[in-house]
Write a protein that holds these residues in place. Structure first.
Motif, PDB file in Angstrom:
ATOM      1  N   LEU A 192      -2.076  35.913  47.128  1.00 40.83           N
ATOM      2  CA  LEU A 192      -2.546  37.293  46.970  1.00 40.83           C
ATOM      3  C   LEU A 192      -3.489  37.608  48.118  1.00 40.83           C
ATOM      4  CD1 LEU A 192      -3.380  37.324  43.147  1.00 40.83           C
ATOM      5  CD2 LEU A 192      -1.644  38.728  44.252  1.00 40.83           C
ATOM      6  N   ASP A 196      -4.921  43.025  47.756  1.00 38.83           N
ATOM      7  CA  ASP A 196      -4.275  42.954  46.427  1.00 38.83           C
ATOM      8  C   ASP A 196      -5.323  42.748  45.341  1.00 38.83           C
ATOM      9  OD1 ASP A 196      -1.744  43.122  47.518  1.00 38.83           O
ATOM     10  OD2 ASP A 196      -1.362  40.956  47.483  1.00 38.83           O
ATOM     11  N   VAL A 197      -6.200  41.757  45.551  1.00 37.80           N
ATOM     12  CA  VAL A 197      -7.198  41.410  44.532  1.00 37.80           C
ATOM     13  C   VAL A 197      -8.151  42.585  44.286  1.00 37.80           C
ATOM     14  CG1 VAL A 197      -9.100  39.842  43.947  1.00 37.80           C
ATOM     15  CG2 VAL A 197      -7.054  38.948  45.071  1.00 37.80           C
ATOM     16  N   ILE A 200      -6.369  45.442  42.438  1.00 41.46           N
ATOM     17  CA  ILE A 200      -6.124  45.141  41.027  1.00 41.46           C
ATOM     18  C   ILE A 200      -7.420  45.213  40.226  1.00 41.46           C
ATOM     19  CG2 ILE A 200      -5.389  43.320  39.418  1.00 41.46           C
ATOM     20  CD1 ILE A 200      -3.415  42.425  41.693  1.00 41.46           C
TER      21      ILE A 200
ATOM     22  N   ARG B  17       1.290  40.028  42.521  1.00 46.63           N
ATOM     23  CA  ARG B  17       0.577  41.309  42.431  1.00 46.63           C
ATOM     24  C   ARG B  17       1.232  42.223  41.389  1.00 46.63           C
ATOM     25  NH1 ARG B  17       1.358  43.981  47.525  1.00 46.63           N
ATOM     26  NH2 ARG B  17       3.267  44.648  46.508  1.00 46.63           N
ATOM     27  N   ASP B  18       2.542  42.330  41.429  1.00 52.85           N
ATOM     28  CA  ASP B  18       3.233  43.214  40.490  1.00 52.85           C
ATOM     29  C   ASP B  18       3.085  42.733  39.050  1.00 52.85           C
ATOM     30  OD1 ASP B  18       3.940  44.608  42.695  1.00 52.85           O
ATOM     31  OD2 ASP B  18       6.023  43.904  42.770  1.00 52.85           O
ATOM     32  N   GLN B  21      -0.423  43.590  37.895  1.00 50.01           N
ATOM     33  CA  GLN B  21      -0.652  45.021  37.669  1.00 50.01           C
ATOM     34  C   GLN B  21      -0.074  45.463  36.325  1.00 50.01           C
ATOM     35  OE1 GLN B  21       0.679  46.464  41.445  1.00 50.01           O
ATOM     36  NE2 GLN B  21      -1.399  46.992  42.089  1.00 50.01           N
TER      37      GLN B  21
END
Lengths: 271, 86
Positions: A192, A196-197, A200, B17-18, B21
């Motif tokens: 990641l 990304d982190v 999120i 990531r997906d 989420q």
């Protein structure tokens, strides 16, 4: 009144204790008076990471129960004289730690120190909730890995609901400390990314600590990486993170360890 | 599958990531929902019963959480005693 910062994560083994020691030492090296409180009752380790394991006489629970005075339980670091440790109890029942006891210890420490860093136990139970309860700010230690990110999200939910600040309707400033980050793997799409982190968790970044062998070498010898190997990439990243915690505007760069020709040819680093 | 896909290396980080989420959107939702809705339902019921005779199951409270807005739906059934008697 000093600033109370909880170092938390939900998930275990992501680097809470290592980060508490490294950030604490970095803050203390700037001349700030810093105390680190180990909240991991029954599984204390901050003393070991700081190299103070043989100097523990009294602990946090002794102080809350009135068995020892705060001044008797505090251990002054031998390298940085503005750095102190309040160890956790190793033997007693963890229910011995009370809300009122923690509140009064943190209040007295807040009068004497510039920074009170609370090293939280893993999990979301009582110990973790007590460690965060009286915090002014939170550092959430996260690895770029799915289970760590999920648990960080859970902890963020608790910080926004179970802390004194949250109950008073105030907002709790939170920062992500991304540890064990490997930029090469992130670039290859195997890990990641920082973006990304942050996307999120939608929480600002305090620092990026690169995966580094110096961290283990330092805990082996009982010294925070910022003191033991100041030129190490992780140490530099912790120093930057500590400066950001003090409110300085430090650009976010990812330090890398230098490798000599010999190391690169043979793929090994001298320890 | 096109020929290009054969050569394009599939990486795992976007999958992570997906998955996160989707999971976290669900978990954040279910985390705050039951408590809040239950509390709201109890309090709304208490206020209504001060003025109107309603049974416990006449009040329904539901929360629908969206990305940008959430809607709180309160459905109260008030029984008409005259009609019920007839």
């Amino acid at each position: 009144m000093g600033k109370v910062v909880v170092v938390t994560s939900g998930k275990g083994g992501v680097g809470k204790t290592t980060s508490t020691a490294a950030l604490g030492a970095a803050l203390a090296q700037t001349g700030k008076r810093v105390v680190l409180i180990d909240f991991d009752v029954g599984l204390r380790n901050l003393d070991l990471v700081l190299g103070a394991e043989r100097r523990v006489v009294f602990d946090l629970i002794n102080v809350t129960q009135g068995v020892a005075k705060l001044s008797q339980a505090l251990i002054r670091d031998k390298r940085v004289d503005t750095l102190f440790l309040l160890p956790a109890s190793q033997t007693r029942d963890k229910d011995a730690l009370t809300d009122e006891g923690v509140e009064s210890v943190i209040a007295s420490l807040g009068d004497k120190f510039d920074y009170v860093l609370c090293d939280s136990p893993a999990g979301i139970e009582r110990g973790a909730q007590l460690a965060m309860r009286y915090a002014d700010e939170a550092v959430i230690v996260t690895n770029p890995e799915v289970s760590s990110v999920r648990d960080s999200d859970r902890i963020i939910g608790l910080l926004d609901s179970r802390t004194l600040k949250a109950e008073r309707g105030e907002s709790m400033p939170k920062h992500i400390l991304l540890t064990r980050y490997d930029s090469a793997r992130a670039a290859r799409g195997e890990m990641l990314s920082i973006e990304d982190v942050l996307e999120i968790l939608s929480t600002p970044l305090l620092g990026i600590i690169p995966e580094s062998e110096g961290v283990l070498r330092s805990s082996n010898v009982g010294s925070p990486v910022t003191l033991n190997e100041p030129t190490n990439s992780a140490a530099k990243a912790y120093v930057d993170a500590a400066r950001r915690l003090m409110g300085e505007d430090v650009p976010m760069v990812l330090p890398v360890d230098r490798r000599g020709l010999f190391d690169r040819l043979f793929g090994r680093r001298a320890a | 599958m096109s020929l290009m896909n054969l050569f394009k290396k599939r990486t795992s980080a976007p999958v992570a990531r997906d998955r996160l989420q989707v999971l976290l959107a669900y978990e954040r939702n279910s985390r705050s929902q039951p408590d809040l809705v239950a509390v709201l339902r109890e309090e709304i019921l208490a206020v209504i019963t001060k003025h109107v005779q309603v049974e416990d199951d006449d009040v329904s409270v539901t929360m629908d959480r969206g990305q940008t807005v959430s809607t709180l739906e309160i459905d109260v059934t008030i029984r008409n005693p005259a009609m019920a008697a007839a």
